[in-house]
Scaffold this motif. Structure first.
Motif, mmCIF file in Angstrom:
data_model
loop_
_atom_site.group_PDB
_atom_site.id
_atom_site.type_symbol
_atom_site.label_atom_id
_atom_site.label_comp_id
_atom_site.label_asym_id
_atom_site.label_seq_id
_atom_site.Cartn_x
_atom_site.Cartn_y
_atom_site.Cartn_z
ATOM 1 N N GLY A 1 18.786 78.336 59.169
ATOM 2 C CA GLY A 1 18.012 79.542 59.269
ATOM 3 C C GLY A 1 18.192 79.782 61.013
ATOM 4 N N HIS A 2 17.899 80.821 61.663
ATOM 5 C CA HIS A 2 18.530 80.599 63.048
ATOM 6 C C HIS A 2 16.684 80.607 63.668
ATOM 7 N N PRO A 3 16.782 80.179 64.943
ATOM 8 C CA PRO A 3 15.379 79.688 65.444
ATOM 9 C C PRO A 3 14.369 81.378 65.413
ATOM 10 N N HIS A 4 14.667 82.063 65.884
ATOM 11 C CA HIS A 4 13.275 82.908 66.139
ATOM 12 C C HIS A 4 13.943 84.655 64.828
ATOM 13 N N ASP A 5 15.079 84.471 64.167
ATOM 14 C CA ASP A 5 15.013 85.624 63.367
ATOM 15 C C ASP A 5 15.375 85.495 61.724
ATOM 16 N N THR A 6 14.618 86.790 61.324
ATOM 17 C CA THR A 6 15.705 85.686 60.018
ATOM 18 C C THR A 6 16.591 86.204 59.713
ATOM 19 N N ARG A 7 17.463 85.666 59.211
ATOM 20 C CA ARG A 7 18.719 85.329 58.118
ATOM 21 C C ARG A 7 19.142 86.512 56.785
ATOM 22 N N LEU A 8 19.316 86.783 56.632
ATOM 23 C CA LEU A 8 19.695 88.300 55.212
ATOM 24 C C LEU A 8 21.534 87.218 55.097
ATOM 25 N N VAL A 9 21.438 86.051 53.684
ATOM 26 C CA VAL A 9 22.604 85.294 53.486
ATOM 27 C C VAL A 9 23.025 85.900 51.706
ATOM 28 N N PRO A 10 24.051 86.060 51.590
ATOM 29 C CA PRO A 10 24.536 86.624 50.468
ATOM 30 C C PRO A 10 24.573 85.230 49.045
ATOM 31 N N VAL A 11 23.877 85.415 48.246
ATOM 32 C CA VAL A 11 23.612 84.460 47.162
ATOM 33 C C VAL A 11 24.040 85.220 46.028
ATOM 34 N N ALA A 12 24.295 84.124 44.810
ATOM 35 C CA ALA A 12 24.940 84.288 44.136
ATOM 36 C C ALA A 12 23.843 83.904 42.920
ATOM 37 N N VAL A 13 23.134 84.494 41.877
ATOM 38 C CA VAL A 13 22.494 84.159 40.601
ATOM 39 C C VAL A 13 22.906 83.298 39.809
ATOM 40 N N ARG A 14 22.610 81.807 39.665
ATOM 41 C CA ARG A 14 23.068 81.107 38.787
ATOM 42 C C ARG A 14 21.859 80.809 37.809
ATOM 43 N N GLY A 15 21.603 81.037 36.602
ATOM 44 C CA GLY A 15 20.200 80.520 36.127
ATOM 45 C C GLY A 15 19.570 80.775 36.647
ATOM 46 N N ASP A 16 18.257 79.600 36.820
ATOM 47 C CA ASP A 16 17.453 79.489 37.189
ATOM 48 C C ASP A 16 17.509 79.210 38.833
ATOM 49 N N ARG A 17 18.370 79.678 40.222
ATOM 50 C CA ARG A 17 18.511 78.565 41.254
ATOM 51 C C ARG A 17 19.609 80.334 41.836
ATOM 52 N N ALA A 18 19.672 80.183 43.526
ATOM 53 C CA ALA A 18 20.189 81.450 44.234
ATOM 54 C C ALA A 18 21.270 80.155 44.946
ATOM 55 N N VAL A 19 22.138 80.652 44.493
ATOM 56 C CA VAL A 19 23.865 79.933 45.386
ATOM 57 C C VAL A 19 23.894 80.404 46.383
ATOM 58 N N PRO A 20 23.852 80.237 47.641
ATOM 59 C CA PRO A 20 24.459 81.037 49.032
ATOM 60 C C PRO A 20 26.049 80.595 48.712
ATOM 61 N N LEU A 21 26.346 81.914 48.995
ATOM 62 C CA LEU A 21 27.402 82.098 48.814
ATOM 63 C C LEU A 21 28.350 82.205 50.297
ATOM 64 N N HIS A 22 29.475 81.537 50.581
ATOM 65 C CA HIS A 22 30.410 81.255 52.283
ATOM 66 C C HIS A 22 30.848 82.531 52.309
ATOM 67 N N TYR A 23 31.242 82.295 53.434
ATOM 68 C CA TYR A 23 31.771 84.065 54.279
ATOM 69 C C TYR A 23 30.594 84.757 54.170
ATOM 70 N N ASN A 24 29.745 84.251 55.172
ATOM 71 C CA ASN A 24 28.714 85.101 55.300
ATOM 72 C C ASN A 24 28.228 85.549 57.027
ATOM 73 N N GLY A 25 29.897 85.462 57.327
ATOM 74 C CA GLY A 25 29.471 85.912 59.367
ATOM 75 C C GLY A 25 29.082 87.460 59.276
ATOM 76 N N PRO A 26 29.246 87.678 60.429
ATOM 77 C CA PRO A 26 28.683 90.208 60.532
ATOM 78 C C PRO A 26 30.080 90.831 60.055
ATOM 79 N N ALA A 27 30.760 90.040 60.681
ATOM 80 C CA ALA A 27 32.652 90.631 60.441
ATOM 81 C C ALA A 27 32.989 90.396 58.103
ATOM 82 N N MET A 28 32.092 89.837 57.967
ATOM 83 C CA MET A 28 33.003 89.488 56.977
ATOM 84 C C MET A 28 32.374 90.166 55.807
ATOM 85 N N LEU A 29 33.177 90.865 54.774
ATOM 86 C CA LEU A 29 32.456 90.912 53.529
ATOM 87 C C LEU A 29 32.422 89.979 52.035
ATOM 88 N N ARG A 30 33.696 89.608 51.986
ATOM 89 C CA ARG A 30 34.087 88.559 50.963
ATOM 90 C C ARG A 30 32.892 87.284 50.326
#
Length: 454
Positions: A386-415
Motif C-alpha cells: 500500500g501507499h503510506p497515506h493514500d488509498t490504492r486501487l489495484v486491478p484484480v481478477a476474481v477467481r473462485g472466492d479470492r481476488a487475485v491482484p494483477l501485475h502491470y498496475n502502474g499509472p500509465a498501464m492498461l494491461r
C-alpha cells in the motif's frame, strides 16, 4: 432525497452528512489555509504540513461522497418518454400502472381440451388456437381441443391436459384423473386489474421490466433521462492512429472513455480533441450544454496544464481538488453552474480509470437516480503493498472466492485493468494475503459488454 423521492446519495459508507454546500465551504476554508485550490498559504500549527504542491487532497471515501451528492444540488432533470427498446438501464420516473387486465381474457394454461360439465365428452371437430376470436360456447358434455394461451369458450368447466385425457373408439373423451372446476384456466385479471400499480417510481428498467411493460400494453415508458456527457481529450502529444514515434504516443483514453461512460449509463454526445490550447478549452467549457464534461490530462501544475486556470477564469467552483488515491491523485471535480459539472481526469490511462470510478461514476449514478451498489469484499490471494497515506486501487481478477491482484498496475498501464474483473480498494499501508478487501466492480464484469446499468 433526489427527484421523485428516490434515495441515490452515494456509497453506503456514509460517515458524515456532508452536502455540496458544506463541501464548498470546506474548499473556501482550505483556500484560506493553503489547502485545495487556494492561495497556498501557510499551514496552521498542529496540522499536517501540506505537500510540496501546496494543497492537501481529499480522502478517497469523502471524494466519492462529494461526487455522489454534487449532482443533487442541480436543477431536476425533466422526465422523458422513450420507446421500450431504448429504456434498458434507465429508471422509471412515473409508476407503471396496468393499462388493462392481465390476462385480458380467460385463457388456457395448457394444451388439452376445454370441457363443459362431467365427462365423458363429445369432441368438436375444430379446435381453438391462440390469437383467434372468441370461440362458440360449450354445452354440457361437450369438449374442444385448445392450445395454451387460447381464449376459453364460454361455459367451460375446466381444461383437461393432453396427457390426462384419452379418446375411446367412438371418439368420446375420457379423463384419466379427476377434473376440478377451473382447472388450468388462467382467469381474466389473475395477474392484475386495470389501474393496478405494477412497478413504482424509481424502478430500474431491466429486461424483465421491459417484458412486463410490453405485456401491459406499453409502447414507451416515462424515465429519468441518461446524463449527457462530453469528453475533452487534452494534449498535443497524442496520436489517433499508427505507432508511437518521435515522442508522440497513442491516445488510449479517446477510444476507452466513451464506451466506459456509456456502460455507466451516460449518453456521450461528443468527443473533442483540444490539444494543449487554453483558449480552445475555455471556449469548449463555456459552450457545452452537457450535464457532465470529462477532461483528460492537464490536471496538474505543469506549463501546459490549463484546466485549473481555465476553471478559475470561467468562475467554476472546485468541489474536489486532488484525492488521496493512487493512481489518480491529481483528479478534480468542479461545478461550472447549477446543473453542470466537470470531472478532470489525469492523463495517465490507469490514473484516468481511477478518476472515472472515484468521481464520475458516483456523480453519473446520482444524475441517473440509480441506487448505490451494495459494497462487498473478498479476501486477497496475495499481499498488496500500500501507499503510506493514500488509498490504492489495484486491478484484480476474481477467481473462485479470492481476488487475485494483477501485475502491470502502474499509472500509465492498461494491461492489468484490461484483464480485470474489479478494482481492489487497498487501504493506506497495504493489505495482507487473505485480508478482506472492498472491490469495485467494472461495469461489464457481470452484465456483459455494453451494459448500461450496474
Amino acid at each position: 432525497m433526489s427527484a421523485h423521492g428516490i434515495r441515490a446519495d452515494g456509497p453506503a459508507e456514509d460517515t458524515d452528512d456532508l452536502d455540496v454546500e458544506e463541501a464548498l465551504a470546506l474548499v473556501r476554508e482550505h483556500r484560506q489555509l493553503g489547502e485545495p485550490g487556494g492561495d497556498r498559504g501557510s499551514t496552521p500549527a498542529g496540522q499536517e504540513p501540506a505537500p510540496a504542491d501546496g494543497h492537501r487532497a481529499t480522502p478517497w471515501p469523502r471524494a466519492r461522497e462529494i461526487a455522489a451528492r454534487a449532482a443533487r444540488s442541480g436543477a431536476r432533470r425533466a422526465p422523458v418518454s422513450v420507446p421500450l427498446a431504448d429504456a434498458l438501464g434507465l429508471v422509471l420516473a412515473a409508476p407503471l400502472d396496468a393499462l388493462t387486465d392481465l390476462p385480458s381474457f380467460d385463457s388456457s394454461a395448457m394444451d388439452g381440451w376445454a370441457v363443459a360439465g362431467p365427462g365423458p365428452w363429445s369432441v368438436r371437430d375444430e379446435g381453438v388456437l391462440a390469437g383467434q376470436a372468441q370461440p362458440e360456447p360449450l354445452t354440457d358434455g361437450e369438449a374442444v381441443r385448445i392450445a395454451t394461451g387460447a381464449r376459453i369458450p364460454a361455459d367451460t368447466t375446466a381444461v383437461l391436459r393432453s396427457e390426462h385425457g384419452r379418446t375411446d373408439p367412438k371418439g368420446r373423451l375420457h379423463a384419466a384423473r379427476e377434473v376440478g372446476h377451473g382447472q388450468d384456466i388462467r382467469p381474466r385479471g389473475q395477474e392484475c386489474r386495470t389501474g393496478d400499480q405494477l412497478l413504482p417510481v424509481g424502478t430500474l428498467v431491466t429486461p424483465a421490466v421491459l417484458g412486463l411493460a410490453a405485456a401491459a400494453g406499453y409502447d414507451a415508458v416515462t424515465v429519468v433521462p441518461r446524463p449527457r456527457v462530453e469528453v475533452f481529450v487534452l494534449g498535443d502529444e497524442l496520436l489517433t492512429k499508427g505507432l508511437p514515434h518521435e515522442g508522440l504516443i497513442r491516445d488510449a483514453l479517446g477510444p476507452m472513455l466513451p464506451p466506459w461512460l456509456r456502460a455507466l449509463g451516460a449518453e456521450v454526445i461528443a468527443l473533442r480533441r483540444l490539444g494543449d490550447d487554453a483558449d480552445a478549452l475555455r471556449k469548449a467549457l463555456t459552450l457545452s450544454d452537457a450535464d457532465l464534461v470529462v477532461t483528460t490530462g492537464g490536471t496538474a501544475a505543469g506549463p501546459v496544464d490549463h484546466l485549473h486556470p481555465t476553471l478559475d477564469r470561467i468562475g467554476a467552483e472546485l468541489l474536489v481538488d486532488g484525492v488521496k488515491v493512487r493512481p489518480g491523485h491529481p483528479m478534480l471535480l468542479a461545478r461550472i453552474k447549477e446543473n453542470q459539472h466537470v470531472v478532470g481526469l489525469p492523463g495517465n490511462p490507469l490514473a484516468a480509470v481511477s478518476g472515472l470510478l472515484t468521481l464520475a461514476e458516483p456523480l453519473l449514478r446520482t444524475l441517473a437516480v440509480h441506487p448505490a451498489p451494495e459494497p462487498y469484499a473478498m479476501p486477497l490471494r496475495e499481499t498488496v503493498q500500500g501507499h503510506p497515506h493514500d488509498t490504492r486501487l489495484v486491478p484484480v481478477a476474481v477467481r473462485g472466492d479470492r481476488a487475485v491482484p494483477l501485475h502491470y498496475n502502474g499509472p500509465a498501464m492498461l494491461r492489468g485493468i484490461a484483464a480485470a474483473d474489479a478494482l481492489a480498494v487497498v487501504p493506506p499501508g497495504g493489505a495482507q494475503q487473505g485480508q478482506e478487501t472492498e472491490l469495485l466492480d467494472l461495469p461489464w464484469a457481470s452484465a456483459g459488454i455494453g451494459a448500461c446499468f450496474t
